[in-house]
Scaffold this active site. Structure first.
Site, mmCIF file in Angstrom:
data_model
loop_
_atom_site.group_PDB
_atom_site.id
_atom_site.type_symbol
_atom_site.label_atom_id
_atom_site.label_comp_id
_atom_site.label_asym_id
_atom_site.label_seq_id
_atom_site.Cartn_x
_atom_site.Cartn_y
_atom_site.Cartn_z
ATOM 1 N N GLU A 1 -11.067 -0.934 -3.493
ATOM 2 C CA GLU A 1 -10.376 -0.201 -2.427
ATOM 3 C C GLU A 1 -9.240 0.603 -3.049
ATOM 4 O O GLU A 1 -9.097 0.690 -4.268
ATOM 5 C CB GLU A 1 -9.811 -1.187 -1.395
ATOM 6 C CG GLU A 1 -8.825 -2.190 -1.983
ATOM 7 C CD GLU A 1 -8.487 -3.323 -1.046
ATOM 8 O OE1 GLU A 1 -9.199 -3.523 -0.040
ATOM 9 O OE2 GLU A 1 -7.507 -4.043 -1.321
ATOM 10 N N ASP B 1 0.818 -1.219 0.000
ATOM 11 C CA ASP B 1 0.000 0.000 0.000
ATOM 12 C C ASP B 1 0.853 1.272 0.000
ATOM 13 O O ASP B 1 0.607 2.200 0.788
ATOM 14 C CB ASP B 1 -0.931 0.040 1.223
ATOM 15 C CG ASP B 1 -1.647 -1.273 1.488
ATOM 16 O OD1 ASP B 1 -1.904 -2.010 0.526
ATOM 17 O OD2 ASP B 1 -1.950 -1.553 2.667
#
Length: 330
Positions: free
Chosen positions: A210, A40
């Site tokens: 997401e 991420d």
């Protein structure tokens, strides 16, 4: 086996109370950009340095801190250990994820998700930490979550702070296949409702899962997100283009995905633009071919290009990565 652990040397020195480890890659390949399991990643430029703020990729109960990495050239990286951990955020207990950082005035605001809440009955959500330097140390800005519940079905995770061309700051976030946008107030302690009184406006495009990200190029708003399951090989990045940060966003297609000659699970990305140039990098995580553990994720960088119509060309993920690009020489 395509994944090669970089050969490194380590130099330890003090800064802001955190040990630093300078990593030099003696391999001809620059991906992954630094060693260790990290996912991420948010890439950003501060003061002629590249920075990456990633998730420490481990079981949820071990995800209790953030490391950061800085580089003068995208090749040599310095590790800044534990720029924020849960000892400084009393309400965060586990699963601190997907940091997003932005400089406003003379302060650095680091937003993060914590506790992986599954309902409004659980405590956690999106928090804000603040520091006077990008390497910290950071302290809890609010003493509580900025967003502590579900709005429009969006799990409060995967936050991204976007500064628009009119200097309005937005928070774009959401898991569970829902994405919201909200206008941040001046000190990042809350939100300013839209003209219709709505605070959290849903902007979910087709196939969104997401990991939202937004940037502006030539007056157009590029909205990007992750699709598929983060534990599987189908994880990928798609995008849309609109005339406003509020959309509407119609999915154009995928631009980042696995390559079975290189790695699987390429997703949850960010984008770095070189100041003053139409030069772009995509920063993302992927899973080496010989790894099956869901947390075995590494951070990589490759170039991102556009066609003459402004569409993003599919990104070729590589082991070579990117060449040295010192900001001071650009």
């Amino acid at each position: 086996m395509k994944y090669i652990v970089p050969l490194c040397f380590f130099l330890f020195m003090g800064s802001a109370g955190n040990a630093q480890k300078t990593t030099m890659n003696s391999s001809p390949n620059n991906n992954p950009v630094f060693e260790g399991w990290y996912a991420d990643p948010e890439g950003v430029i501060f003061d002629k340095k590249y920075w990456i703020f990633p998730t420490y990729s481990a079981p949820y109960d071990e995800q209790v801190f953030f490391d950061a990495f800085s580089s003068p050239d995208l090749v040599h990286w310095t590790k800044h250990e534990k720029v924020l951990d849960t000892s400084a955020v009393k309400w965060a207990e586990r699963a601190v994820w997907a940091p997003s950082i932005i400089k406003k005035d003379d302060r650095y605001f680091l937003l993060f998700g914590a506790n992986d809440i599954q309902s409004d009955e659980e405590y956690g959500g999106i928090g804000v930490a603040v520091a006077s330097r990008p390497e910290g140390p950071y302290k809890d800005h609010l003493g509580k979550p900025l967003i502590a519940g579900f709005h429009n079905g969006a799990q409060p995770i995967d936050q991204f702070v976007f500064k628009d061309t009119d200097n309005q700051y937005y928070l774009i976030y959401g898991g569970w296949q829902h994405c919201n946008i909200a206008r941040l107030n001046d000190d990042f302690t809350g939100f300013v409702p839209f003209e219709d009184g709505e605070t959290f406006r849903e902007i979910t495009p087709e196939n969104y899962v997401e990991g939202p990200f937004m940037f502006v190029r030539n007056g157009k708003y590029y909205f990007m997100w992750s699709e598929g399951g983060w534990t599987g090989p189908d994880y990928s990045v798609a995008y849309a283009i609109a005339d406003s940060p509020l959309g509407p966003f119609k999915r154009i297609g995928k631009i980042l995905q696995q390559d079975m000659d290189i790695a699987t699970g390429a997703g949850h990305h960010s984008v770095i633009k070189v100041p003053g140039k139409d030069k772009w990098y995509i920063v993302y995580h992927r899973r080496p071919l010989d790894e099956t553990d869901r947390n075995s994720r590494v951070t990589c960088i490759d170039e991102m290009h556009f066609d003459d119509d402004g569409l993003i060309l599919p990104v070729k993920i590589t082991d070579e990565g990117v060449e040295s690009a010192p900001l001071g020489k650009m």
